[in-house]
Write an enzyme that holds these catalytic residues in place. Sequence first.
Site, PDB file in Angstrom:
ATOM      1  N   GLY A  11      27.735  38.802  55.362  1.00 20.67           N
ATOM      2  CA  GLY A  11      29.066  39.042  54.786  1.00 20.67           C
ATOM      3  C   GLY A  11      28.991  40.015  53.634  1.00 20.67           C
ATOM      4  N   SER A  13      29.835  43.207  53.484  1.00 18.57           N
ATOM      5  CA  SER A  13      30.657  44.424  53.541  1.00 18.57           C
ATOM      6  C   SER A  13      31.633  44.536  52.377  1.00 18.57           C
ATOM      7  CB  SER A  13      31.429  44.467  54.862  1.00 18.57           C
ATOM      8  OG  SER A  13      32.260  43.338  54.984  1.00 18.57           O
ATOM      9  N   ARG A  14      31.966  43.413  51.764  1.00 16.52           N
ATOM     10  CA  ARG A  14      32.970  43.453  50.680  1.00 16.52           C
ATOM     11  C   ARG A  14      32.882  42.180  49.846  1.00 16.52           C
ATOM     12  NH1 ARG A  14      37.005  40.622  54.112  1.00 16.52           N
ATOM     13  NH2 ARG A  14      36.294  41.119  56.192  1.00 16.52           N
ATOM     14  N   THR A  36      30.077  41.787  60.418  1.00 12.49           N
ATOM     15  CA  THR A  36      30.332  41.630  61.857  1.00 12.49           C
ATOM     16  C   THR A  36      30.013  42.923  62.607  1.00 12.49           C
ATOM     17  OG1 THR A  36      32.653  42.153  61.475  1.00 12.49           O
ATOM     18  CG2 THR A  36      32.091  39.829  61.697  1.00 12.49           C
ATOM     19  N   VAL A  59      27.542  36.074  62.911  1.00 13.83           N
ATOM     20  CA  VAL A  59      26.560  35.032  62.542  1.00 13.83           C
ATOM     21  C   VAL A  59      26.696  33.758  63.383  1.00 13.83           C
ATOM     22  CG1 VAL A  59      26.144  35.830  60.173  1.00 13.83           C
ATOM     23  CG2 VAL A  59      27.965  34.151  60.614  1.00 13.83           C
ATOM     24  N   ASN A  85      26.368  34.106  53.053  1.00 14.27           N
ATOM     25  CA  ASN A  85      27.649  34.287  52.369  1.00 14.27           C
ATOM     26  C   ASN A  85      28.815  34.516  53.344  1.00 14.27           C
ATOM     27  OD1 ASN A  85      29.458  35.449  50.023  1.00 14.27           O
ATOM     28  ND2 ASN A  85      29.333  37.070  51.576  1.00 14.27           N
ATOM     29  N   SER A 137      31.855  26.171  48.510  1.00 19.47           N
ATOM     30  CA  SER A 137      33.124  26.348  47.795  1.00 19.47           C
ATOM     31  C   SER A 137      33.445  25.063  47.038  1.00 19.47           C
ATOM     32  CB  SER A 137      34.247  26.611  48.804  1.00 19.47           C
ATOM     33  OG  SER A 137      35.511  26.473  48.186  1.00 19.47           O
ATOM     34  N   TYR A 150      38.034  24.396  56.773  1.00 20.80           N
ATOM     35  CA  TYR A 150      37.204  25.145  55.814  1.00 20.80           C
ATOM     36  C   TYR A 150      36.433  24.193  54.900  1.00 20.80           C
ATOM     37  CZ  TYR A 150      36.295  28.610  52.081  1.00 20.80           C
ATOM     38  OH  TYR A 150      35.710  29.435  51.154  1.00 20.80           O
ATOM     39  N   ALA A 152      35.584  21.111  55.480  1.00 15.94           N
ATOM     40  CA  ALA A 152      34.549  20.412  56.257  1.00 15.94           C
ATOM     41  C   ALA A 152      33.331  21.314  56.441  1.00 15.94           C
ATOM     42  CB  ALA A 152      35.110  19.989  57.612  1.00 15.94           C
ATOM     43  N   LYS A 154      32.377  23.733  54.493  1.00 14.75           N
ATOM     44  CA  LYS A 154      31.708  23.963  53.207  1.00 14.75           C
ATOM     45  C   LYS A 154      31.011  22.693  52.704  1.00 14.75           C
ATOM     46  CE  LYS A 154      32.768  28.320  52.665  1.00 14.75           C
ATOM     47  NZ  LYS A 154      31.699  29.339  52.715  1.00 14.75           N
TER      48      LYS A 154
HETATM   49  P1  NDP Z   1      35.806  38.243  52.265  1.00 13.47           P
HETATM   50  O1  NDP Z   1      36.820  37.809  53.268  1.00 13.47           O
HETATM   51  O2  NDP Z   1      36.173  39.261  51.262  1.00 13.47           O
HETATM   52  O3  NDP Z   1      34.476  38.749  53.043  1.00 13.47           O
HETATM   53  C1  NDP Z   1      33.949  37.990  54.083  1.00 13.47           C
HETATM   54  C2  NDP Z   1      32.662  38.617  54.558  1.00 13.47           C
HETATM   55  O4  NDP Z   1      32.125  37.818  55.622  1.00 13.47           O
HETATM   56  C3  NDP Z   1      32.842  40.010  55.128  1.00 13.47           C
HETATM   57  O5  NDP Z   1      31.718  40.789  54.787  1.00 13.47           O
HETATM   58  C4  NDP Z   1      32.883  39.773  56.635  1.00 13.47           C
HETATM   59  O6  NDP Z   1      32.417  40.865  57.400  1.00 13.47           O
HETATM   60  C5  NDP Z   1      31.877  38.640  56.748  1.00 13.47           C
HETATM   61  N1  NDP Z   1      32.037  37.876  57.970  1.00 13.47           N
HETATM   62  C6  NDP Z   1      33.134  37.147  58.365  1.00 13.47           C
HETATM   63  N2  NDP Z   1      32.897  36.582  59.557  1.00 13.47           N
HETATM   64  C7  NDP Z   1      31.647  36.953  59.938  1.00 13.47           C
HETATM   65  C8  NDP Z   1      30.845  36.698  61.073  1.00 13.47           C
HETATM   66  N3  NDP Z   1      31.284  35.937  62.086  1.00 13.47           N
HETATM   67  N4  NDP Z   1      29.609  37.257  61.149  1.00 13.47           N
HETATM   68  C9  NDP Z   1      29.151  38.042  60.141  1.00 13.47           C
HETATM   69  N5  NDP Z   1      29.862  38.319  59.026  1.00 13.47           N
HETATM   70  C10 NDP Z   1      31.087  37.780  58.938  1.00 13.47           C
HETATM   71  O7  NDP Z   1      35.298  36.890  51.578  1.00 13.47           O
HETATM   72  P2  NDP Z   1      34.808  36.559  50.072  1.00 13.47           P
HETATM   73  O8  NDP Z   1      33.929  37.642  49.579  1.00 13.47           O
HETATM   74  O9  NDP Z   1      35.957  36.105  49.294  1.00 13.47           O
HETATM   75  O10 NDP Z   1      33.927  35.254  50.383  1.00 13.47           O
HETATM   76  C11 NDP Z   1      32.537  35.267  50.579  1.00 13.47           C
HETATM   77  C12 NDP Z   1      32.060  33.821  50.711  1.00 13.47           C
HETATM   78  O11 NDP Z   1      32.444  33.098  49.551  1.00 13.47           O
HETATM   79  C13 NDP Z   1      32.657  33.081  51.890  1.00 13.47           C
HETATM   80  O12 NDP Z   1      31.712  32.214  52.456  1.00 13.47           O
HETATM   81  C14 NDP Z   1      33.778  32.273  51.252  1.00 13.47           C
HETATM   82  O13 NDP Z   1      34.077  31.127  52.006  1.00 13.47           O
HETATM   83  C15 NDP Z   1      33.153  31.938  49.917  1.00 13.47           C
HETATM   84  N6  NDP Z   1      34.116  31.601  48.888  1.00 13.47           N
HETATM   85  C16 NDP Z   1      35.046  32.504  48.454  1.00 13.47           C
HETATM   86  C17 NDP Z   1      35.940  32.145  47.457  1.00 13.47           C
HETATM   87  C18 NDP Z   1      36.971  33.093  46.926  1.00 13.47           C
HETATM   88  O14 NDP Z   1      37.756  32.668  46.066  1.00 13.47           O
HETATM   89  N7  NDP Z   1      37.002  34.358  47.356  1.00 13.47           N
HETATM   90  C19 NDP Z   1      35.936  30.797  46.885  1.00 13.47           C
HETATM   91  C20 NDP Z   1      34.925  29.935  47.404  1.00 13.47           C
HETATM   92  C21 NDP Z   1      34.044  30.333  48.358  1.00 13.47           C
HETATM   93  P3  NDP Z   1      33.392  41.991  58.043  1.00 13.47           P
HETATM   94  O15 NDP Z   1      33.579  43.020  56.999  1.00 13.47           O
HETATM   95  O16 NDP Z   1      32.647  42.506  59.205  1.00 13.47           O
HETATM   96  O17 NDP Z   1      34.658  41.284  58.412  1.00 13.47           O
END
Ligand code: NDP
Length: 242
Positions: A11, A13-14, A36, A59, A85, A137, A150, A152, A154
């Site tokens: 994850g 990319s951003r 992805t 993943v 992540n 989370s 979500y 469950a 986490k």
């Molecule tokens: P974003 O939605 O900004 O980024 C999600 C990342 O996960 C992207 O890089 C995306 O890739 C990647 N991704 C999603 N699905 C898959 C997959 N099937 N296989 C590979 N990569 C995948 O999320 P955040 O940065 O906000 O969150 C990151 C982590 O932190 C997550 O696990 C989230 O649950 C957790 N979190 C976030 C919180 C928040 O407030 N933001 C709070 C608590 C936890 P692609 O670019 O290809 O889509």
Amino acid sequence: MSEQKVAVVTGASRGIGKAIAEELARQGHIVACVATRRENAEKTVEAIGGQAKAYGCDVSNAAQVLEVMTAIDDDFGTPTILVNNAGITRDTLLARMSDDDWQKVIDVNLTGTYNCIKALLRGMMKARWGRIVNITSVVGLHGAAGQVNYSASKAGLVGLTMSVARELGSRNITCNAVAPGFIETDMTSELSEEMRANVMASAPLGRLGTPEDIAGVVGFLTSDAAGYVTGQTITVDGGLTL
Ligand code: NDP
């Protein structure tokens, strides 16, 4: 600075994953940035500008994960740092939740983490050194209406983290989790102004978190300095859930 290692960040990319990849690169590690699609993670690789490479896989697909982890090993050597992540939400109240909403979130957030650890485990065991950090989370610790799937997934990561820590401690592999609160990323961009104001009023630190707030803690947990910390879930939420 720690000795240079090969780190995998999913994850990447951003958002939080991008900040973690940048932090690990700053610490001198080679960083494999997984999203992805490979193209999605190229931005992060450009921002790092050094020893980093983008890879694409879902993943939740064990075969794709194995293929990518093998490619990373071929390119740079055995990865001994893994940050799980990648995560998704499909929020809705339980009464309206489809089986697909449930399954997809479990598959990516929980099974995806299992798949990545499984793929890298042998290499870390052989190296007799490893750092695994799972991004969970606060919702996995406290629950949230509209996030049964979500939370469950986490909460599952918290149990997985403790069990992996117990199994692998004797091999000098640590496994910890970080539980962010509300962090400013694409995932939370839909939050209403009211919800933001609520978070700011309730958190002692009076603000939403940044991806860098999480990356700093992950950077510590993957470092040599955290060598005696394992099986823990560290909450990083500005005090929101105190
Ligand atoms: P974003 O939605 O900004 O980024 C999600 C990342 O996960 C992207 O890089 C995306 O890739 C990647 N991704 C999603 N699905 C898959 C997959 N099937 N296989 C590979 N990569 C995948 O999320 P955040 O940065 O906000 O969150 C990151 C982590 O932190 C997550 O696990 C989230 O649950 C957790 N979190 C976030 C919180 C928040 O407030 N933001 C709070 C608590 C936890 P692609 O670019 O290809 O889509």
